[in-house]
Scaffold this motif. Structure first.
Motif, mmCIF file in Angstrom:
data_model
loop_
_atom_site.group_PDB
_atom_site.id
_atom_site.type_symbol
_atom_site.label_atom_id
_atom_site.label_comp_id
_atom_site.label_asym_id
_atom_site.label_seq_id
_atom_site.Cartn_x
_atom_site.Cartn_y
_atom_site.Cartn_z
ATOM 1 N N VAL A 29 -11.758 -22.263 -29.227
ATOM 2 C CA VAL A 29 -12.152 -23.001 -30.421
ATOM 3 C C VAL A 29 -13.025 -24.169 -29.992
ATOM 4 N N GLY A 30 -14.226 -24.250 -30.581
ATOM 5 C CA GLY A 30 -15.144 -25.322 -30.210
ATOM 6 C C GLY A 30 -15.898 -25.838 -31.414
ATOM 7 N N HIS A 31 -17.001 -26.500 -31.128
ATOM 8 C CA HIS A 31 -17.899 -27.000 -32.166
ATOM 9 C C HIS A 31 -19.302 -26.956 -31.568
ATOM 10 N N PRO A 32 -20.156 -26.035 -32.039
ATOM 11 C CA PRO A 32 -21.432 -25.792 -31.353
ATOM 12 C C PRO A 32 -22.268 -27.038 -31.083
ATOM 13 N N GLU A 33 -22.429 -27.931 -32.079
ATOM 14 C CA GLU A 33 -23.262 -29.115 -31.849
ATOM 15 C C GLU A 33 -22.606 -30.093 -30.884
ATOM 16 N N LEU A 34 -21.321 -30.340 -31.088
ATOM 17 C CA LEU A 34 -20.631 -31.230 -30.160
ATOM 18 C C LEU A 34 -20.601 -30.644 -28.755
ATOM 19 N N ASP A 35 -20.437 -29.318 -28.674
ATOM 20 C CA ASP A 35 -20.378 -28.689 -27.368
ATOM 21 C C ASP A 35 -21.673 -28.903 -26.582
ATOM 22 N N VAL A 36 -22.781 -29.036 -27.299
ATOM 23 C CA VAL A 36 -24.073 -29.283 -26.631
ATOM 24 C C VAL A 36 -24.269 -30.764 -26.346
ATOM 25 N N ASP A 37 -24.045 -31.597 -27.354
ATOM 26 C CA ASP A 37 -24.408 -33.011 -27.247
ATOM 27 C C ASP A 37 -23.283 -33.917 -26.769
ATOM 28 N N PHE A 38 -22.037 -33.470 -26.926
ATOM 29 C CA PHE A 38 -20.898 -34.298 -26.535
ATOM 30 C C PHE A 38 -19.809 -33.371 -25.991
ATOM 31 N N PRO A 39 -20.100 -32.708 -24.866
ATOM 32 C CA PRO A 39 -19.176 -31.687 -24.353
ATOM 33 C C PRO A 39 -17.814 -32.281 -23.999
ATOM 34 N N HIS A 40 -16.806 -31.474 -24.196
ATOM 35 C CA HIS A 40 -15.458 -31.924 -23.881
ATOM 36 C C HIS A 40 -15.245 -31.894 -22.367
ATOM 37 N N PRO A 41 -14.644 -32.928 -21.803
ATOM 38 C CA PRO A 41 -14.498 -32.981 -20.343
ATOM 39 C C PRO A 41 -13.624 -31.877 -19.771
ATOM 40 N N GLU A 42 -12.780 -31.247 -20.590
ATOM 41 C CA GLU A 42 -11.915 -30.181 -20.084
ATOM 42 C C GLU A 42 -12.536 -28.794 -20.217
ATOM 43 N N TRP A 43 -13.714 -28.720 -20.846
ATOM 44 C CA TRP A 43 -14.320 -27.403 -21.057
ATOM 45 C C TRP A 43 -15.160 -26.977 -19.872
ATOM 46 N N ASP A 44 -14.873 -25.821 -19.353
ATOM 47 C CA ASP A 44 -15.682 -25.151 -18.339
ATOM 48 C C ASP A 44 -15.642 -23.673 -18.710
ATOM 49 N N GLU A 45 -16.766 -23.112 -19.095
ATOM 50 C CA GLU A 45 -16.770 -21.751 -19.620
ATOM 51 C C GLU A 45 -16.206 -20.749 -18.628
ATOM 52 N N ASP A 46 -16.612 -20.839 -17.376
ATOM 53 C CA ASP A 46 -16.116 -19.877 -16.388
ATOM 54 C C ASP A 46 -14.609 -19.989 -16.221
ATOM 55 N N VAL A 47 -14.113 -21.209 -16.170
ATOM 56 C CA VAL A 47 -12.670 -21.424 -16.034
ATOM 57 C C VAL A 47 -11.944 -20.916 -17.272
ATOM 58 N N ALA A 48 -12.514 -21.187 -18.455
ATOM 59 C CA ALA A 48 -11.881 -20.752 -19.699
ATOM 60 C C ALA A 48 -11.795 -19.229 -19.768
ATOM 61 N N ILE A 49 -12.843 -18.549 -19.352
ATOM 62 C CA ILE A 49 -12.829 -17.086 -19.358
ATOM 63 C C ILE A 49 -11.757 -16.559 -18.419
ATOM 64 N N GLU A 50 -11.673 -17.131 -17.231
ATOM 65 C CA GLU A 50 -10.655 -16.689 -16.279
ATOM 66 C C GLU A 50 -9.252 -16.965 -16.812
ATOM 67 N N THR A 51 -9.071 -18.112 -17.456
ATOM 68 C CA THR A 51 -7.773 -18.440 -18.038
ATOM 69 C C THR A 51 -7.380 -17.424 -19.101
ATOM 70 N N ALA A 52 -8.343 -17.060 -19.947
ATOM 71 C CA ALA A 52 -8.064 -16.082 -21.005
ATOM 72 C C ALA A 52 -7.756 -14.707 -20.419
ATOM 73 N N VAL A 53 -8.502 -14.295 -19.407
ATOM 74 C CA VAL A 53 -8.252 -12.995 -18.778
ATOM 75 C C VAL A 53 -6.843 -12.952 -18.200
ATOM 76 N N ARG A 54 -6.476 -13.978 -17.455
ATOM 77 C CA ARG A 54 -5.126 -14.000 -16.863
ATOM 78 C C ARG A 54 -4.056 -14.022 -17.956
ATOM 79 N N GLY A 55 -4.301 -14.812 -19.008
ATOM 80 C CA GLY A 55 -3.325 -14.908 -20.082
ATOM 81 C C GLY A 55 -3.133 -13.593 -20.819
#
Length: 329
Positions: A29-55
């Motif tokens: 769950v994100g927010h496209p504009e914020l994700d570009v201009d004010f990215p969340h410090p915990e977001w890393d796409e590669d890490v998130a994908i790996e987390t989802a795969v393992r989960g």
């Protein structure tokens, strides 16, 4: 007669093959504009994908076979990203379409559509139909569920517009509708009345977030109409403790409502609204494994039978996700 199928990220699946299903979840769950201009410090796409795969692989080992991702426009849907997960896991993932607008839509929709400044057809209906009948954003992944939202502000003019488009898409495609409700205001009643007035059979509806309510009269009223209710926020204990949620489900099971309830979490592997660090500290059980690990044993301990659990986790989701024919809508 052609067998009806359920669309998933990897293509059509027979309803009988869906197995144990979590019908109201999210991956990211994100927010496209914020994700570009004010990215969340915990977001890393590669890490998130790996987390989802393992989960999701852990979910498979726990017996879950299908997860419906109800991330739609307005909360950062990125089907191409989720497809990278889907191709690596055994669990079936089902995509959804709709618009998460609790009050107002983006300004684009105020100028586009019949009778508006720019005119043309309703872009919401065009979007929903394309997502269901053709595929989402050029991925070829077809949506298997429609989602709408009403919250504290109720059915505002823009929310009504989303719901009207969803009702039209449901009648045309047979894909079911699930909702986000504000349980304290019991606005599932408004949703039910709206969709009935717009030609959608209650049997094609899941009134969501009903697990946030302890009002048995309200929940019975929804189910007695033929609609199903989503007891779908297990682990969200900052809203209501799981013990209370379990007690409500058990009370309704004792009254014979197993065929009208579905269980899920409304959880995510990453959400910038409630990021992983906050969840870990405040709601450690709010994850996609909670039902398998904690809730089903508690339900059994409270008297729920294996037949009732199979009904809620396997048979009801399969029935709801199977598209109806136009004659049945």
């Amino acid at each position: 007669m052609t067998e009806r199928i359920v669309e998933t990220f990897r293509g059509p699946v027979a309803p009988r093959d869906l197995g144990t299903t979590l019908i109201h979840e999210h991956l990211f769950v994100g927010h496209p504009e914020l994700d570009v201009d004010f990215p969340h410090p915990e977001w890393d796409e590669d890490v998130a994908i790996e987390t989802a795969v393992r989960g999701l692989e852990r979910l498979w080992d726990l017996g879950v076979r299908t997860v419906v991702d109800l991330t739609v426009l307005g909360i950062g849907r990125d089907v191409a990203r989720v497809a990278k997960v889907a191709e690596r896991v055994r669990v079936h993932l089902v995509a959804s379409t709709g618009y998460y607008a609790a009050d107002v839509l983006p300004a684009y929709f105020s100028t586009h559509g019949p009778g508006r400044l720019v005119g043309g057809p309703d872009p919401l209906l065009e979007l929903f139909l394309r997502d269901i009948e053709v595929g989402i954003a050029g991925t070829g992944v077809r949506a298997g569920m429609l989602k709408v939202v009403t919250d504290r502000s109720g059915i505002t003019p823009d929310v009504r517009r989303v719901m009207e488009a969803a009702a039209s898409a449901q009648r045309r495609t047979g894909v079911p509708v699930t909702t986000h409700t504000h349980a304290p205001s019991r606005n599932g009643r408004e949703q039910l009345a709206f969709f009935q007035e717009h030609g959608v059979a209650p049997e094609r509806l899941v009134i969501g977030h009903c697990g946030d309510s302890e009002d048995l009269d309200y929940l019975r009223e929804l189910m007695d109409s033929g609609a199903s209710i989503g007891m779908d926020r297990f682990g969200m204990e900052h809203v209501l403790p799981d013990d209370v949620r379990v007690a409500t489900v058990l009370a309704l099971l004792r009254e014979g409502y197993a065929d009208r309830m579905v269980l899920s979490h409304d959880a995510a592997y990453f959400s910038r609204v409630t990021p992983p660090s906050w969840r870990a500290a405040n709601v450690p059980h709010w994850n996609l494994e909670n039902i398998s690990r904690r809730i089903l044993p508690r339900l059994r301990g409270g008297g729920a039978t294996d037949e009732q659990l199979h009904q809620m986790m396997v048979l009801n989701p399969a029935r709801l996700l199977t598209p109806s024919t136009p004659e049945e809508t």
